[in-house]
Scaffold this active site. Structure first.
Site, PDB file in Angstrom:
ATOM      1  N   LEU A 179       0.840  -1.198   0.000  1.00  0.00           N
ATOM      2  CA  LEU A 179       0.000   0.000   0.000  1.00  0.00           C
ATOM      3  C   LEU A 179       0.877   1.250   0.000  1.00  0.00           C
ATOM      4  O   LEU A 179       1.702   1.433   0.896  1.00  0.00           O
ATOM      5  CB  LEU A 179      -0.924  -0.002   1.226  1.00  0.00           C
ATOM      6  CG  LEU A 179      -2.273  -0.713   1.015  1.00  0.00           C
ATOM      7  CD1 LEU A 179      -2.070  -2.132   0.545  1.00  0.00           C
ATOM      8  CD2 LEU A 179      -3.109  -0.674   2.266  1.00  0.00           C
ATOM      9  N   GLY A 183      -1.332   6.592  -0.139  1.00  0.00           N
ATOM     10  CA  GLY A 183      -1.558   7.762   0.722  1.00  0.00           C
ATOM     11  C   GLY A 183      -0.718   8.955   0.274  1.00  0.00           C
ATOM     12  O   GLY A 183       0.401   8.798  -0.200  1.00  0.00           O
ATOM     13  N   ARG A 199       1.378  15.308   5.616  1.00  0.00           N
ATOM     14  CA  ARG A 199       2.165  15.840   6.737  1.00  0.00           C
ATOM     15  C   ARG A 199       3.667  15.877   6.455  1.00  0.00           C
ATOM     16  O   ARG A 199       4.432  16.460   7.219  1.00  0.00           O
ATOM     17  CB  ARG A 199       1.881  15.018   8.004  1.00  0.00           C
ATOM     18  CG  ARG A 199       0.600  15.467   8.687  1.00  0.00           C
ATOM     19  CD  ARG A 199       0.474  14.843  10.047  1.00  0.00           C
ATOM     20  NE  ARG A 199       0.017  13.458   9.957  1.00  0.00           N
ATOM     21  CZ  ARG A 199       0.226  12.559  10.913  1.00  0.00           C
ATOM     22  NH1 ARG A 199       0.915  12.878  11.994  1.00  0.00           N
ATOM     23  NH2 ARG A 199      -0.239  11.345  10.767  1.00  0.00           N
ATOM     24  N   GLN A 254      -5.106   3.506  -7.217  1.00  0.00           N
ATOM     25  CA  GLN A 254      -6.279   3.645  -6.355  1.00  0.00           C
ATOM     26  C   GLN A 254      -6.700   5.104  -6.355  1.00  0.00           C
ATOM     27  O   GLN A 254      -6.033   5.962  -5.791  1.00  0.00           O
ATOM     28  CB  GLN A 254      -5.966   3.200  -4.924  1.00  0.00           C
ATOM     29  CG  GLN A 254      -7.210   3.178  -4.048  1.00  0.00           C
ATOM     30  CD  GLN A 254      -6.897   3.246  -2.566  1.00  0.00           C
ATOM     31  OE1 GLN A 254      -5.803   3.596  -2.150  1.00  0.00           O
ATOM     32  NE2 GLN A 254      -7.882   2.909  -1.753  1.00  0.00           N
ATOM     33  N   ASP A 275       5.099   2.968   3.640  1.00  0.00           N
ATOM     34  CA  ASP A 275       5.611   3.934   4.613  1.00  0.00           C
ATOM     35  C   ASP A 275       5.974   3.279   5.945  1.00  0.00           C
ATOM     36  O   ASP A 275       6.121   3.953   6.952  1.00  0.00           O
ATOM     37  CB  ASP A 275       4.612   5.086   4.813  1.00  0.00           C
ATOM     38  CG  ASP A 275       3.237   4.601   5.261  1.00  0.00           C
ATOM     39  OD1 ASP A 275       3.049   3.374   5.396  1.00  0.00           O
ATOM     40  OD2 ASP A 275       2.347   5.446   5.474  1.00  0.00           O
ATOM     41  N   GLU A 307     -10.955   0.346  14.967  1.00  0.00           N
ATOM     42  CA  GLU A 307     -10.142   1.534  14.745  1.00  0.00           C
ATOM     43  C   GLU A 307     -10.290   2.497  15.921  1.00  0.00           C
ATOM     44  O   GLU A 307     -11.357   2.561  16.538  1.00  0.00           O
ATOM     45  CB  GLU A 307     -10.569   2.232  13.444  1.00  0.00           C
ATOM     46  CG  GLU A 307     -10.166   1.479  12.192  1.00  0.00           C
ATOM     47  CD  GLU A 307      -8.675   1.193  12.148  1.00  0.00           C
ATOM     48  OE1 GLU A 307      -7.897   2.146  12.024  1.00  0.00           O
ATOM     49  OE2 GLU A 307      -8.281   0.015  12.272  1.00  0.00           O
ATOM     50  N   ARG A 359      38.561  11.650  -6.472  1.00  0.00           N
ATOM     51  CA  ARG A 359      37.360  11.686  -7.319  1.00  0.00           C
ATOM     52  C   ARG A 359      37.272  10.427  -8.186  1.00  0.00           C
ATOM     53  O   ARG A 359      38.200   9.619  -8.227  1.00  0.00           O
ATOM     54  CB  ARG A 359      37.376  12.963  -8.156  1.00  0.00           C
ATOM     55  CG  ARG A 359      37.139  14.214  -7.290  1.00  0.00           C
ATOM     56  CD  ARG A 359      37.370  15.466  -8.075  1.00  0.00           C
ATOM     57  NE  ARG A 359      36.584  15.481  -9.311  1.00  0.00           N
ATOM     58  CZ  ARG A 359      36.884  16.217 -10.377  1.00  0.00           C
ATOM     59  NH1 ARG A 359      37.949  17.009 -10.360  1.00  0.00           N
ATOM     60  NH2 ARG A 359      36.124  16.168 -11.448  1.00  0.00           N
ATOM     61  N   LYS A 404      41.948  12.785  -9.682  1.00  0.00           N
ATOM     62  CA  LYS A 404      40.793  12.393 -10.490  1.00  0.00           C
ATOM     63  C   LYS A 404      41.231  11.533 -11.664  1.00  0.00           C
ATOM     64  O   LYS A 404      42.231  11.857 -12.314  1.00  0.00           O
ATOM     65  CB  LYS A 404      40.075  13.633 -11.024  1.00  0.00           C
ATOM     66  CG  LYS A 404      38.808  13.310 -11.786  1.00  0.00           C
ATOM     67  CD  LYS A 404      38.539  14.256 -12.940  1.00  0.00           C
ATOM     68  CE  LYS A 404      39.381  13.929 -14.163  1.00  0.00           C
ATOM     69  NZ  LYS A 404      39.003  14.682 -15.362  1.00  0.00           N
ATOM     70  N   TYR A 418      43.262  20.187 -19.095  1.00  0.00           N
ATOM     71  CA  TYR A 418      42.119  20.685 -19.861  1.00  0.00           C
ATOM     72  C   TYR A 418      42.542  21.886 -20.694  1.00  0.00           C
ATOM     73  O   TYR A 418      43.026  22.888 -20.149  1.00  0.00           O
ATOM     74  CB  TYR A 418      41.026  21.078 -18.857  1.00  0.00           C
ATOM     75  CG  TYR A 418      39.699  21.459 -19.448  1.00  0.00           C
ATOM     76  CD1 TYR A 418      39.087  20.668 -20.421  1.00  0.00           C
ATOM     77  CD2 TYR A 418      39.038  22.603 -19.008  1.00  0.00           C
ATOM     78  CE1 TYR A 418      37.855  21.019 -20.935  1.00  0.00           C
ATOM     79  CE2 TYR A 418      37.801  22.954 -19.523  1.00  0.00           C
ATOM     80  CZ  TYR A 418      37.213  22.159 -20.492  1.00  0.00           C
ATOM     81  OH  TYR A 418      35.993  22.504 -21.005  1.00  0.00           O
TER      82      TYR A 418
HETATM   83  C1  UD1 Z   1      -4.193   1.728   9.676  1.00  0.00           C
HETATM   84  C2  UD1 Z   1      -5.038   0.610  10.266  1.00  0.00           C
HETATM   85  C3  UD1 Z   1      -4.873   0.598  11.766  1.00  0.00           C
HETATM   86  C4  UD1 Z   1      -3.426   0.380  12.109  1.00  0.00           C
HETATM   87  C5  UD1 Z   1      -2.553   1.456  11.446  1.00  0.00           C
HETATM   88  C6  UD1 Z   1      -1.101   1.140  11.603  1.00  0.00           C
HETATM   89  C7  UD1 Z   1      -6.961   0.318   8.817  1.00  0.00           C
HETATM   90  C8  UD1 Z   1      -8.394   0.608   8.611  1.00  0.00           C
HETATM   91  N1  UD1 Z   1      -6.406   0.829   9.904  1.00  0.00           N
HETATM   92  O1  UD1 Z   1      -4.701   2.934  10.204  1.00  0.00           O
HETATM   93  O2  UD1 Z   1      -5.655  -0.436  12.345  1.00  0.00           O
HETATM   94  O3  UD1 Z   1      -3.228   0.402  13.512  1.00  0.00           O
HETATM   95  O4  UD1 Z   1      -2.841   1.511  10.030  1.00  0.00           O
HETATM   96  O5  UD1 Z   1      -0.352   2.207  11.107  1.00  0.00           O
HETATM   97  O6  UD1 Z   1      -6.364  -0.370   8.013  1.00  0.00           O
HETATM   98  N2  UD1 Z   1      -3.606   3.634   2.222  1.00  0.00           N
HETATM   99  C9  UD1 Z   1      -3.857   3.499   0.885  1.00  0.00           C
HETATM  100  N3  UD1 Z   1      -5.093   3.781   0.419  1.00  0.00           N
HETATM  101  C10 UD1 Z   1      -6.094   4.197   1.223  1.00  0.00           C
HETATM  102  C11 UD1 Z   1      -5.838   4.335   2.600  1.00  0.00           C
HETATM  103  C12 UD1 Z   1      -4.574   4.046   3.069  1.00  0.00           C
HETATM  104  O7  UD1 Z   1      -2.974   3.112   0.119  1.00  0.00           O
HETATM  105  O8  UD1 Z   1      -7.196   4.419   0.735  1.00  0.00           O
HETATM  106  C13 UD1 Z   1      -2.262   3.322   2.736  1.00  0.00           C
HETATM  107  C14 UD1 Z   1      -1.561   4.529   3.288  1.00  0.00           C
HETATM  108  O9  UD1 Z   1      -0.731   5.115   2.300  1.00  0.00           O
HETATM  109  C15 UD1 Z   1      -0.712   3.948   4.402  1.00  0.00           C
HETATM  110  C16 UD1 Z   1      -1.526   2.737   4.873  1.00  0.00           C
HETATM  111  O10 UD1 Z   1      -2.416   2.432   3.816  1.00  0.00           O
HETATM  112  O11 UD1 Z   1       0.500   3.448   3.902  1.00  0.00           O
HETATM  113  C17 UD1 Z   1      -2.255   2.979   6.166  1.00  0.00           C
HETATM  114  O12 UD1 Z   1      -3.111   4.050   5.966  1.00  0.00           O
HETATM  115  P1  UD1 Z   1      -3.370   5.110   7.112  1.00  0.00           P
HETATM  116  O13 UD1 Z   1      -4.351   6.112   6.642  1.00  0.00           O
HETATM  117  O14 UD1 Z   1      -2.099   5.575   7.644  1.00  0.00           O
HETATM  118  O15 UD1 Z   1      -4.116   4.136   8.144  1.00  0.00           O
HETATM  119  P2  UD1 Z   1      -4.403   4.413   9.623  1.00  0.00           P
HETATM  120  O16 UD1 Z   1      -5.662   5.181   9.709  1.00  0.00           O
HETATM  121  O17 UD1 Z   1      -3.195   4.953  10.288  1.00  0.00           O
END
Ligand code: UD1
Ligand code: CA
Length: 470
Positions: A24, A27, A31, A89, A118, A168, A347, A365, A401
């Site tokens: 994944l 995001g 921040r 996505q 991440d 959550e 170098r 160099k 040179y």
């Molecule tokens: C998520 C978990 C939470 C966990 C936490 C750990 C869910 C619903 N919640 O929460 O239980 O404790 O991670 O850090 O899974 N991402 C996408 N597409 C989206 C949403 C998110 O690719 O539509 C990716 C984000 O880039 C990130 C990861 O998924 O890498 C987690 O997303 P984030 O929004 O940070 O989830 P949390 O709300 O922190």
């Protein structure tokens, strides 16, 4: 919303258990306050997503599919040389919705492992454990008990301790928020289960998102086997959302790396003051003083000593060689028992043989320097071939040179070059030649002879120095 497969699925051997990995990375990372997509920010000089993909590749997966979103084309371009699958996505409707985008590209059999672009320091050993559990027809979930569970999903268990669901933070009751076992996000399970559960997730929750975490309750309801596993170290599951967290994780990575070096016998004056952005391999009894940076592939052979504040990039340093403080080395090979620095700069394309001395404010160099040769002070040696036991005096410069092209200087064995000499390339200084101080060498210098320019020195009698007008 499901994206069209962008790569043909590879040939599937149905007799072999298939391993798919979904990463994944959709995001935005608001921040981070950066134009660079979050997962491309580096830890130890390498994009976070690259750390994750490398960990995944250690399991020899059949497919790795990265879910990308905002700024995703830049992410794809950064990994153009790797055989990854990509699924876009857009819009981003939650983690469950994110994994769903990968399903059309995954082999329908075998197991799928879910990773996060991440969360860069996850270890392959931990992932291998999750996959092994999932292969036993089980939903394997990585959880952890932490001191500060705020903001994270909590693991719910029944009286018997059996896991029942994940809630959550935003949806949790005050009582549930007391739970200190959290969802790391990492999981593995049969791919067919994901394909069945993900499309039926609901978004009726505090964030109106399709939560990946909801599949746990679905598994329990279906009577599937669910097992949780705890990560050995907390740094593995730490995610990065801000520059502050990125810097903190960098320190965690570097300290861990420093510990590994010390386990291998390296003496570090201060393990908190070394940065390795690449791979540093070492022989026995290497010592490294404070504030050194190592980038790319570096090898330090036995008994190498690195002084404080050095930067070494892509280089090999032979045994017994000493690199003195404030030296910068980029793409060079150094022999044994050499002495480089302080304040030296090597170098790209520099090869120094054994026992070479390169001293302060000397730049080398694209040059080869033979055994026992020395350039101890204030020189530029560029595009040169220097033989053995050559002495290059202070202030000597290869004028390589001509304003348009570079030319080579050849200095044969046992040459002695006095101070402040200019060598106008292309030029050759013959074996055993001596060049007088202050000479501009624009023709080849004969071997064994003394070469100098015609210069004279005059003293003007009764000359007076001008003085300021009153
Ligand atoms: C998520 C978990 C939470 C966990 C936490 C750990 C869910 C619903 N919640 O929460 O239980 O404790 O991670 O850090 O899974 N991402 C996408 N597409 C989206 C949403 C998110 O690719 O539509 C990716 C984000 O880039 C990130 C990861 O998924 O890498 C987690 O997303 P984030 O929004 O940070 O989830 P949390 O709300 O922190
Ligand atoms: Ca998060």
């Amino acid at each position: 919303m499901t994206s069209v497969p962008n790569t043909l699925a590879p040939f599937q051997d149905l007799t072999k258990p298939n391993l798919s990995v979904v990463v994944l990375a959709a995001g935005q990372g608001k921040r981070m306050k950066s134009a660079l997509p979050k997962v491309l920010h580096p830890i130890a000089g390498k994009a976070m997503l690259a750390h994750v993909v490398d960990a995944a590749n250690q399991l020899s997966p059949d497919q790795v599919c990265v879910i990308y979103g905002h700024g995703g084309e830049v992410v794809r371009a950064a990994f153009a040389d790797q055989s990854l699958l990509w699924a876009k996505q857009e819009p981003q409707l939650g983690t469950g919705h994110a994994v769903l985008q990968a399903i059309p590209q995954l082999a329908p059999h075998g197991v799928t492992l879910v990773l996060y672009g991440d969360v860069p320091l996850i270890r392959a050993a931990t992932l291998a454990k999750l996959v092994a559990i999932a292969k036993q027809n089980t939903l394997a979930w990585l959880t952890m008990r932490v001191k500060d569970p705020k903001g994270l999903g909590r693991i719910l268990r029944d009286e018997g301790g059996k896991v029942t669901a994940i809630v959550e933070d935003k949806d949790a009751t005050n009582e549930q928020r007391q739970i200190d076992e959290i969802n790391t996000g990492f999981l593995a399970c049969p791919t067919a289960w994901l394909a069945k559960w993900l499309p039926v997730l609901s978004n009726r929750n505090a964030q109106a998102e399709y939560y990946l975490t909801d599949i746990l309750a679905l598994a329990v309801a279906e009577g599937r086997k669910v097992e949780t596993l705890s990560a050995d170290t907390e740094f593995e599951i730490i995610g990065v959302n801000s520059k502050d967290q990125l810097a903190q994780l960098e320190r965690v990575y570097q300290l861990e790396n420093a510990r590994q070096l010390m386990v291998q016998g390296v003496s570090l004056i201060d393990p908190a003051r070394i940065d390795v952005r690449g791979t540093l391999t070492v022989g026995e009894d290497v010592s490294i003083d404070v504030n050194c940076i190592f980038e790319g592939q570096i090898h330090l052979a036995a008994n190498v000593k690195i002084g404080a504040n050095c930067i070494l990039q892509n280089c090999i340093v032979g045994s017994g060689t000493e690199i003195l403080p404030f030296t910068h080395i980029d793409s060079a090979t150094i022999g044994c028992n050499a002495r480089i620095g302080p304040y030296a700069r090597l170098r790209p394309g520099t090869t120094l043989a054994d026992e070479v001395h390169i001293g302060n404010f000397v730049e080398v160099k694209a040059s080869v320097v033979g055994a026992g040769s020395k350039a101890n002070h204030l020189s530029y040696v560029g595009d040169a071939s220097v033989g053995k036991n050559v002495n290059i005096g202070a202030g000597t410069i290869t004028c390589n040179y001509d304003g348009a092209n570079k030319h080579r200087t050849v200095i044969e064995d046992n040459v002695h070059i006095g101070s402040d000499v200019q060598l106008i390339a292309p030029v050759t200084v013959g074996k055993g030649a001596t060049i007088a101080a202050g000479t501009t060498v624009w023709k080849d210098a004969s071997p064994g002879e003394l070469t100098m320019n015609q210069k004279s020195q005059t003293t003007l009698p009764n000359w007076t120095r001008p003085s300021k007008k009153k």
